[in-house]
Design a protein around this motif. Structure first.
Motif, PDB file in Angstrom:
ATOM      1  N   GLU A  59      34.786  35.494  40.604  1.00 55.75           N
ATOM      2  CA  GLU A  59      35.040  35.612  42.036  1.00 55.75           C
ATOM      3  C   GLU A  59      33.873  35.034  42.820  1.00 55.75           C
ATOM      4  N   TYR A 117      35.978  45.965  50.842  1.00 59.52           N
ATOM      5  CA  TYR A 117      35.516  45.314  49.610  1.00 59.52           C
ATOM      6  C   TYR A 117      34.656  44.091  49.930  1.00 59.52           C
ATOM      7  N   TRP A 148      43.065  45.168  42.726  1.00 57.08           N
ATOM      8  CA  TRP A 148      41.942  45.309  43.659  1.00 57.08           C
ATOM      9  C   TRP A 148      41.126  46.560  43.370  1.00 57.08           C
ATOM     10  N   GLU A 150      40.555  47.834  40.449  1.00 59.96           N
ATOM     11  CA  GLU A 150      39.680  47.578  39.301  1.00 59.96           C
ATOM     12  C   GLU A 150      38.573  46.578  39.651  1.00 59.96           C
ATOM     13  N   LYS A 151      38.852  45.698  40.603  1.00 58.25           N
ATOM     14  CA  LYS A 151      37.774  44.827  41.080  1.00 58.25           C
ATOM     15  C   LYS A 151      36.663  45.670  41.712  1.00 58.25           C
ATOM     16  N   ARG A 155      32.677  46.294  40.478  1.00 52.94           N
ATOM     17  CA  ARG A 155      31.496  46.153  41.333  1.00 52.94           C
ATOM     18  C   ARG A 155      30.617  47.404  41.272  1.00 52.94           C
ATOM     19  N   ASN A 159      33.012  48.958  34.115  1.00 54.26           N
ATOM     20  CA  ASN A 159      33.733  47.857  33.483  1.00 54.26           C
ATOM     21  C   ASN A 159      34.723  48.350  32.423  1.00 54.26           C
ATOM     22  N   ASP A 182      45.456  36.729  38.996  1.00 55.88           N
ATOM     23  CA  ASP A 182      44.409  37.622  39.509  1.00 55.88           C
ATOM     24  C   ASP A 182      44.055  38.701  38.488  1.00 55.88           C
ATOM     25  N   THR A 186      40.436  38.885  36.657  1.00 56.06           N
ATOM     26  CA  THR A 186      39.614  40.085  36.849  1.00 56.06           C
ATOM     27  C   THR A 186      39.252  40.714  35.513  1.00 56.06           C
ATOM     28  N   GLN A 189      36.507  38.744  33.854  1.00 57.07           N
ATOM     29  CA  GLN A 189      35.177  39.040  34.389  1.00 57.07           C
ATOM     30  C   GLN A 189      34.635  40.342  33.816  1.00 57.07           C
TER      31      GLN A 189
END
Length: 857
Positions: A59, A117, A148, A150-151, A155, A159, A182, A186, A189
Motif C-alpha cells: 500500500e 485509517y 479494511w 484487517e488492514k 497497522r 499480523n 485487495d 493485503t 503484505q
C-alpha cells in the motif's frame, strides 16, 4: 411545513422516509465526503516517495510517527470526510427497533473508517469497521469492510490475526474482481511483515491478475520481482519486470524505468552479450523520456563499467549521476561512498575522506550505515595523517641522499614549472584586463549616449529634467552604469584614497605610491627566491640529528600505517608493504620485533606459508625471551590468556590501582611502557600511570601525565581521550578554592595516619565501625581508607549532613562512657579528627592542600 417535517421523520419506517434519507445521504453528504477522501488520498500519494532501493510496500502510504492530540488531524480533507460521515450517521440514521432502515449508513461508517485509517488513527478506524460488522452483517460492502478491518489490524502489528481472518474470508466467501485483488494484496503484505515472503509471491500474482488499477498491477509485479531477486530466482524476477515494461505508458514512468534497471542488475556478466547490454544501457540513457531518471541510469552505467574494471569511465558516470538534481539521498550516498572506496583503493586518502564526508551528509544520522561510514572516516583520519608524514619524510630523505647535481636538476625542473604556471596566470590576468577595458569603453559610450538623450526633453528643449521618457530617471546616481564608470575614472586619476579631509593632497597620493612600490619590491624579491633552485637546496636539513629525527618519524608512521591497515581495514597487502618498507629502513629496535610479528600474522592470512615460517624462525631465534616467541612456540595459548600478555598484565595492574597501591602501579607501569614500545596497548599503561600519579601526587602530576599522552599518542583512542580531558575536564579540576560549608550537603570526618607511626589502621577502622554501630542509631554512616600521599593515609567517615553534625559525631565518640556500675570508662576513639565537607575533601585530595585548608579553620 409540518407535513414535510413529519414526512421526513427518522422515526417512522415509511417508503418516503427511507428513500428521502437514503438519497440525501448518498447524493449529498457521502458524495462530498468521498470527494474529500479522494482529495486527501491524492495528498497522501504526493507525500509518499517510492524507495525502489528497498522492498516496496503493498500500500502506497507512509506512516508518520508524529503524535497528535485528541481532536487534531494530519489532513484537513480526511477531517472533512470524517465530519461528513458522522453527519450522515447522526442526521440521516433511521435506527428503528434496533434495525437500521437507511441503506446508506453502512457506507457512511465505511467512509468514517477509511478517513480515520488514512489519517493514521487506526484504533478509531478499527472501531468504525467493527461497527459495520456488528450492526450491518448483510451489507453489500461487508467483504470490503473485512479487508479494511484487517488492514487496520496490520497497522497495529496484529499480523497473525489479520492472516487468519483474511484466509478464512478467501476460503468461505466467493470474492472476485477488485475485492479479490485487495484481499490477496493485503494478505501478501501481512505475510511479508512476518517474513513469510514465499507465501506472499503467489498472493501478489492473484492480486495483479484481478486488480483494475494499472498502477497497482505494476506495483504487485514489481514487488514479486523484488521477492524473486531476494530468493535469487533471476529468471522469474525478469518475467515480472518484463510484465511491467510491457505496460509502458499505462503506468507511472518510475515503475517502467526501475523495472528496466532491476532487470539490468540481473544481467549475466559471464555468459551475457556485453556489447548488446551496453547498447541497451545507452538506449536508456539517450531516451528523452528518461531524463528525470538519468541519475539512476548513470549510476547503473557506472556500476557496469566498474564491474568491467573500467574505473575512469565508472568515475565519470558516478559524477554525472551526482550532477543530476535528485531528491534520492540514498543514491547520492551510494555514489559518494563508491567514489570514496575507489579513491581509498588507490591510496588517495584525502580525496576518499572528502567523499566519505559527503556520503554522511546524504545519510540518516545515527543509523547503522551512517555509523559504519563515520567509523571508517574517523579511521581514515589516522591514515591520512601518517601517510602525509610518510610521503613527506620519504621525499625529504630521498632528496637528501641524492648527489648535488641531481638535487639541482630536480629543483631546476620544479622552478621552471613554477615560472610556466606564473606566466600562464599573468597571461590570464592580461586577457581579463583587456575584457574589462572593452566593457569600460562600452560603458563610456553608453553613458555619453544616455547623457545626450537626457539633455533633450520629449519636446526637444535642451536641459529639461526627464524622469518618464524611456521608463527611468537620467539622474547621474540613479544609473548604475554611470556610477561604475565614475568609480573607475576616479581610481584611474587619483588611485586609492582614504575617506578623510584634504584627500587631494599630493603627499596622500605619494604615500600610496610609495607603499605600492615597496610592496612591488618585496614581491620582486620573493619571486627571485621562489624561482631560484638554490633556495630549496639550502632549506634541506643537513644536521645528522635532524635527519635522524625525520627518519624516526617516517618509520613510526610506517608502523602505525601497518597496524591500521591490518587491524582496522583488513587491507593485508597494504599492511604488508608498510611493514616490509619499515624493516628495510633501519628502524629503531622497539619497532622491529612487533613489526616482524605482525608480518608473520599477515603472511599467514595471505597464504604466504614459506615467508610466514621464515619470519617465525627469525623471531624465535633472535628474540627467544620475548612474549611473541612464547606465543609462536605455544600457538594453543591465546594472547588474551597468556599471563605475559599486555591484557592480563594491565588487568592485574588495574586491580592494584583499585586497591590504592598507587606507588606499585607507577613502578610496574613504567616497566611495561619500556617493554611494550611500539605496541598498541602501551597508551593504556600510560593512562593508568597518569591516574595513579594524580591520586598520589595531585592535580599537577595528573595534568602533566595527560598532556604527555595527548602529545605522544595523538591518534590513538587514549590520546584522543586525553586531549578531550585537557579541553573539558582539566579546567574544572584546576579550581583550588574551597567552598562554603553552607552550600555543601554531605560531610566527612577524617582521621590522619602518618607512615612509620606504628599505628594499626585496620584495627582502628574495626574499632571505629563498632563504636559507630553502638552509638549512632539514626545515620547511615560508612568508613573508608583513602591514600592521601605516599606518607599519609586517611580513615574517612562518610554520610554526615552538616559541619556541626560532623564535629558533634567525632566528639561523641571521644566522650567518656560509664560501665554498668556507673564508673567512667575511657573512650576507645581518642584520635584527633578533621571535620570537612565532601566538596572540600575532593579538593584536598585533588590538590594535596590539606595544610591550606587547616589554616583557614
Amino acid at each position: 411545513m409540518a407535513l414535510i417535517s413529519q414526512s421526513c421523520s427518522r422515526k417512522k419506517d415509511t417508503f418516503i422516509n427511507r428513500n428521502f434519507h437514503a438519497l440525501g445521504t448518498k447524493y449529498n453528504i457521502l458524495y462530498n465526503g468521498n470527494i474529500a477522501l479522494e482529495r486527501g488520498k491524492l495528498a497522501v500519494n504526493d507525500e509518499f516517495t517510492e524507495n525502489f532501493w528497498e522492498l516496496l510496500p503493498v500500500e502506497r502510504m507512509k506512516v508518520s510517527e508524529d503524535i497528535f492530540l485528541p481532536g487534531q488531524t494530519k489532513n484537513a480533507d480526511f477531517e472533512r470526510a470524517e465530519e461528513k460521515a458522522i453527519k450522515a450517521i447522526q442526521k440521516h440514521g433511521m435506527n428503528i427497533q434496533g434495525k437500521e432502515k437507511n441503506p446508506q449508513i453502512d457506507e457512511a461508517y465505511l467512509l468514517l473508517g477509511k478517513a480515520r485509517y488514512y489519517d493514521q488513527r487506526f484504533v478509531p478506524a478499527l472501531a468504525a469497521f467493527n461497527n459495520i460488522l456488528n450492526k450491518y452483517p448483510t451489507s453489500d460492502k461487508i467483504n470490503q469492510v473485512k479487508i479494511w478491518r484487517e488492514k487496520a489490524n496490520m497497522r497495529l502489528d496484529n499480523n497473525i490475526g489479520a492472516i487468519n481472518k483474511l484466509e478464512r474470508l478467501l476460503k468461505e466467501e466467493e470474492i472476485e474482481g477488485q475485492d479479490l485483488a485487495d484481499a490477496t494484496a493485503t494478505l501478501a503484505q501481512a505475510y511479508i511483515n512476518i517474513k513469510a515472503k514465499d507465501s506472499a509471491i503467489s498472493l501478489l500474482g492473484v492480486a495483479a491478475e484481478n486488480t483494475k488499477v494499472k498502477s497497482e498491477k505494476a506495483r504487485f509485479h514489481f514487488i514479486r520481482g523484488q521477492l524473486y531477486n531476494e530468493m535469487e530466482e533471476r529468471d522469474s524476477a525478469n518475467m515480472e519486470f518484463d510484465a511491467i515494461i510491457e505496460m509502458h505508458r499505462q503506468i507511472p514512468r518510475s515503475f517502467y524505468i526501475n523495472a528496466h534497471l532491476e532487470k539490468s542488475y540481473n544481467f549475466d556478466a559471464v555468459d551475457g552479450d556485453e556489447v548488446a547490454f551496453q547498447e541497451y544501457l545507452t538506449e536508456l540513457e539517450e531516451n528523452r523520456e528518461n531524463r528525470p531518471f538519468l541519475d539512476k541510469i548513470y549510476y547503473r552505467i557506472a556500476e557496469f563499467h566498474r564491474n568491467r574494471a573500467s574505473d575512469s569511465l565508472a568515475e565519470a558516470y558516478y559524477n554525472k549521476s551526482l550532477r543530476k538534481t535528485s531528491s534520492d539521498k540514498y543514491l547520492r550516498a551510494l555514489n559518494y561512498e563508491t567514489l570514496g572506496n575507489m579513491y581509498f583503493d588507490r591510496n588517495a586518502y584525502k580525496t576518499a575522506g572528502a567523499y566519505y564526508d559527503s556520503t554522511m551528509t546524504a545519510m540518516v544520522q545515527n543509523s547503522k550505515p551512517f555509523r559504519i561510514i563515520k567509523r571508517k572516516r574517523e579511521n581514515l583520519d589516522d591514515v591520512i595523517y601518517y601517510e602525509d608524514i610518510a610521503r613527506a619524510n620519504d621525499s625529504i630523505l630521498h632528496i637528501i641522499n641524492l648527489p648535488k647535481e641531481e638535487q639541482l636538476a630536480i629543483y631546476v625542473k620544479h622552478t621552471e614549472e613554477l615560472k610556466a604556471k606564473a606566466l600562464e596566470e599573468e597571461k590570464l590576468k592580461e586577457e581579463e584586463l583587456k575584457k574589462q577595458e572593452v566593457r569600460k569603453n562600452a560603458a563610456t559610450n553608453n553613458i555619453k549616449d544616455n547623457n545626450r538623450k537626457a539633455s533633450i526633453s520629449p519636446r526637444g528643449l535642451p536641459g529639461e529634467f526627464n524622469t518618464k521618457d524611456g521608463g527611468g530617471s537620467s539622474f547621474y546616481f540613479y544609473n548604475p552604469t554611470t556610477v561604475a564608470y565614475g568609480k573607475n575614472e576616479f581610481l584611474r586619476l587619483w588611485g586609492e584614497r582614504k575617506l578623510q579631509d584634504n584627500w587631494r593632497l599630493s603627499d596622500q597620493r605619494a604615500g600610496i605610491k610609495a607603499a605600492d612600490k615597496q610592496e612591488s619590491i618585496s614581491q620582486s624579491k620573493g619571486s627571485e627566491e621562489l624561482y631560484n633552485p638554490e633556495t630549496y637546496i639550502a632549506s634541506l636539513p643537513t644536521d645528522e640529528a635532524d635527519i635522524d629525527s625525520i627518519a624516526k618519524e617516517r618509520n613510526f608512521a610506517y608502523y602505525q600505517l601497518g597496524i591500521i591497515y591490518k587491524e582496522k581495514f583488513r587491507e593485508f597487502e597494504l599492511s604488508k608493504s608498510r611493514f616490509e618498507d619499515l624493516l628495510n629502513n633501519n628502524p629503531e629496535d622497539r619497532l622491529i620485533l612487533p613489526s616482524k610479528y605482525n608480518l608473520y600474522k599477515i603472511y599467514v592470512e595471505l597464504g604466504l606459508n614459506r615467508k610466514a615460517e621464515a619470519m617465525k624462525g627469525d623471531i624465535v631465534a633472535n628474540y627467544p625471551d620475548s612474549r611473541y616467541a612464547e606465543i609462536l612456540l605455544n600457538p594453543q595459548s591465546e594472547l588474551a590468556k597468556d599471563e605475559n600478555s599486555p591484557e592480563v598484565i594491565y588487568t592485574n595492574l588495574y586491580k592494584k590501582f583499585e586497591n590504592q597501591e598507587y606507588q606499585e602501579v607507577i613502578i610496574e607501569a613504567d616497566i611495561q611502557i619500556k617493554r611494550l614500545e611500539g605496541d598498541d596497548f602501551l597508551p593504556k599503561f600510560e593512562i593508568l600511570k597518569a591516574s595513579a600519579k594524580g591520586r598520589l601526587y595531585g592535580f599537577e602530576a595528573y595534568k602533566e601525565g595527560i598532556n604527555h599522552i595527548a602529545l605522544t599518542y595523538p591518534n590513538s583512542e587514549e590520546g584522543k581521550k586525553a586531549q578531550e580531558i585537557l579541553n573539558n575536564a582539566i579546567p574544572a579540576l584546576a579550581k583550588k578554592d574551597f567552598v562554603s560549608d553552607d552550600v555543601a550537603k554531605n560531610f566527612n570526618v577524617i582521621y590522619q595516619f602518618e607512615k612509620g607511626s606504628g599505628e594499626d589502621i585496620e584495627a582502628f577502622v574495626k574499632t571505629l565501625n563498632e563504636e559507630i554501630e553502638k552509638k549512632i542509631k539514626y545515620f547511615d554512616l560508612t568508613t573508608s581508607i583513602d591514600v592521601y600521599n605516599e606518607n599519609t593515609t586517611f580513615v574517612v567517615v562518610h554520610g554526615l549532613t552538616s559541619i556541626q553534625g560532623a564535629s558533634g559525631f567525632a566528639q561523641l565518640l571521644q566522650s567518656d562512657e560509664r560501665d554498668s556500675r556507673g564508673r567512667p570508662v575511657k573512650p576507645k576513639i581518642t584520635k584527633e579528627y578533621i571535620a570537612i565537607s565532601s566538596p572540600n575533601y575532593a579538593i584536598i585530595q585533588r590538590h594535596k592542600n590539606l595544610n591550606t585548608y587547616l589554616k583557614l579553620e
